[in-house]
Enzyme design. Structure first.
Site, PDB file in Angstrom:
ATOM      1  N   LYS A   1       0.981  -1.274  -0.007  1.00  0.00           N
ATOM      2  CA  LYS A   1       0.163  -0.065   0.058  1.00  0.00           C
ATOM      3  C   LYS A   1       0.926   1.381   0.103  1.00  0.00           C
ATOM      4  O   LYS A   1       0.533   2.349  -0.764  1.00  0.00           O
ATOM      5  CB  LYS A   1      -0.820   0.020   1.244  1.00  0.00           C
ATOM      6  CG  LYS A   1      -2.042  -1.102   1.248  1.00  0.00           C
ATOM      7  CD  LYS A   1      -2.810  -1.281   2.537  1.00  0.00           C
ATOM      8  CE  LYS A   1      -3.697  -2.582   2.125  1.00  0.00           C
ATOM      9  NZ  LYS A   1      -4.278  -2.622   3.632  1.00  0.00           N
TER      10      LYS A   1
ATOM     11  N   GLN B   1      -4.032  -1.541   9.915  1.00  0.00           N
ATOM     12  CA  GLN B   1      -4.063  -3.179   9.376  1.00  0.00           C
ATOM     13  C   GLN B   1      -4.682  -4.062  10.249  1.00  0.00           C
ATOM     14  O   GLN B   1      -4.301  -4.029  11.551  1.00  0.00           O
ATOM     15  CB  GLN B   1      -2.652  -3.388   8.976  1.00  0.00           C
ATOM     16  CG  GLN B   1      -2.363  -4.615   8.083  1.00  0.00           C
ATOM     17  CD  GLN B   1      -3.272  -4.542   6.577  1.00  0.00           C
ATOM     18  OE1 GLN B   1      -2.867  -3.779   5.928  1.00  0.00           O
ATOM     19  NE2 GLN B   1      -3.904  -5.626   6.295  1.00  0.00           N
TER      20      GLN B   1
ATOM     21  N   ASP C   1     -10.763   2.685   4.292  1.00  0.00           N
ATOM     22  CA  ASP C   1     -11.002   1.312   3.981  1.00  0.00           C
ATOM     23  C   ASP C   1     -12.601   1.178   3.991  1.00  0.00           C
ATOM     24  O   ASP C   1     -13.116  -0.045   3.759  1.00  0.00           O
ATOM     25  CB  ASP C   1     -10.370   0.535   5.458  1.00  0.00           C
ATOM     26  CG  ASP C   1      -9.058  -0.227   4.985  1.00  0.00           C
ATOM     27  OD1 ASP C   1      -8.900  -0.296   3.993  1.00  0.00           O
ATOM     28  OD2 ASP C   1      -8.372  -0.367   5.994  1.00  0.00           O
TER      29      ASP C   1
END
Ligand code: NDP
Length: 292
Positions: free
Chosen positions: A52, A96, A119
């Site tokens: 990412k 994460q 997200d």
């Protein structure tokens, strides 16, 4: 059978994003900034976050990787999130997952400012998705929709069967495929581990989206001739044929189904690269204040 090439489409999207960043710079706007929090030393998480961060650099974004030790307290993590929530120079924040057991993932997800939740895991963003309001759709379902769109796959009136009902993949994609949108208007069946006669159901799918995390679970005996298959699964297995000693397998047995389906996403190179591209797109949306 045609391959739905996630690498190719993701590169197209990333080029479009990079162009958009250049246009914004010319207007004296700062580049989009994504912050990622990584807790502990989980190998898979390290790989995902590294990918990412690298993707951010490639399109001209700024990225900040904030690392914490496995034993960080929930309180300290929440404090950092609040700090980022209030930082006007940061557009997107991802934490994460998975997190260590002593940290409540739901509490962490809910503590992220919904306007920076690129997200798309926050309940407010999930709710806005259901109502077709401007929001961040989580990257994997958004990537699947975008892939179907760019390959002009007809979805209207089709029977879409989704295997797996996780909050980040199966459930949101089942909602999206049933919505009255350009990609949508399917009749959707959402299946899970308690589903009876799964094979009977998957064999009726015109579009089969598989996200259960069991390598090569779907084979030819479970599909209808001509089905379009989206394989979300990624399982890392040992291999003596690769340099790294590992290979990635999908939830679909590619060799078994390849001559019977119309389209299929390969693993790797299908949904995976699309997920990263859509995370970047969500961050750009945040920088451009398209979500409010
Ligand atoms: P989860 O483990 O959170 O969910 C798995 C789902 O599959 C559950 O709903 C479970 O049912 C269902 N399931 C398990 N066994 C069966 C079975 N025998 N028959 C039918 N359904 C079953 O998985 P995720 O959604 O997080 O991930 C799924 C896969 O996708 C993984 O391989 C993951 O690595 C991959 N993934 C890939 C991404 C990408 O970018 N390509 C992004 C995210 C995930 P129940 O709810 O009843 O337990």
């Amino acid at each position: 059978m045609k391959i739905l090439d996630g690498n190719k489409v993701a590169t197209e999207i990333k080029n479009e994003i990079a162009q958009s960043v250049i246009r914004n710079l010319k207007l004296n706007k700062r580049p989009p900034h994504l912050a990622a929090i990584l807790v502990g030393e989980n190998g898979a998480s390290e790989t995902y976050v590294a990918a990412k961060v690298k993707a951010c650099e490639k399109v001209g974004f700024v990225s900040s990787l904030i690392r914490f030790k496995e034993n960080i307290s929930q309180e300290k993590l929440l404090k950092k999130i609040e700090e980022i929530n209030c930082n006007d120079d940061i557009d997107g924040l991802i934490v994460q997952l998975p997190l260590p057991k002593h940290i409540n993932e739901i509490k962490i997800t809910q503590s992220i400012n919904p306007l920076k939740d690129v997200d798309g895991f926050h309940p407010i963003n999930l709710g806005k998705m259901q109502l077709n309001l401007p929001t961040y759709i989580s990257a994997t379902p958004a990537g699947i929709v975008e892939l179907l769109k760019r390959y002009n796959i007809e979805t209207s009136g089709k029977h879409c069967v989704v295997v797996g009902r996780s909050n980040i993949v199966g459930l949101p994609i089942s909602i999206l495929m049933g919505k009255n949108n350009e990609i949508g208007n399917c009749t959707v069946t959402l299946t899970h581990s308690r589903t009876k006669n799964l094979k009977y159901i998957t064999k009726q799918a015109d579009i089969l989206i598989v996200a259960l995390g069991k390598s090569e679970f779907i084979d030819k005996s479970m599909i209808k001739e001509g089905v379009c298959i989206i394989d979300v699964g990624i399982t890392r297995v040992k291999s003596d044929k690769t340099k790294s000693g590992w290979k990635l397998l999908g939830d679909v047995n590619f060799n078994s189904v390849k001559d019977s389906c119309s389209y299929i996403t390969p693993v790797p190179g299908g949904v995976g690269p699309m997920t990263i591209a859509m995370l970047l797109q969500n961050t750009l949306k945040s920088a451009n204040k398209e979500v409010y």
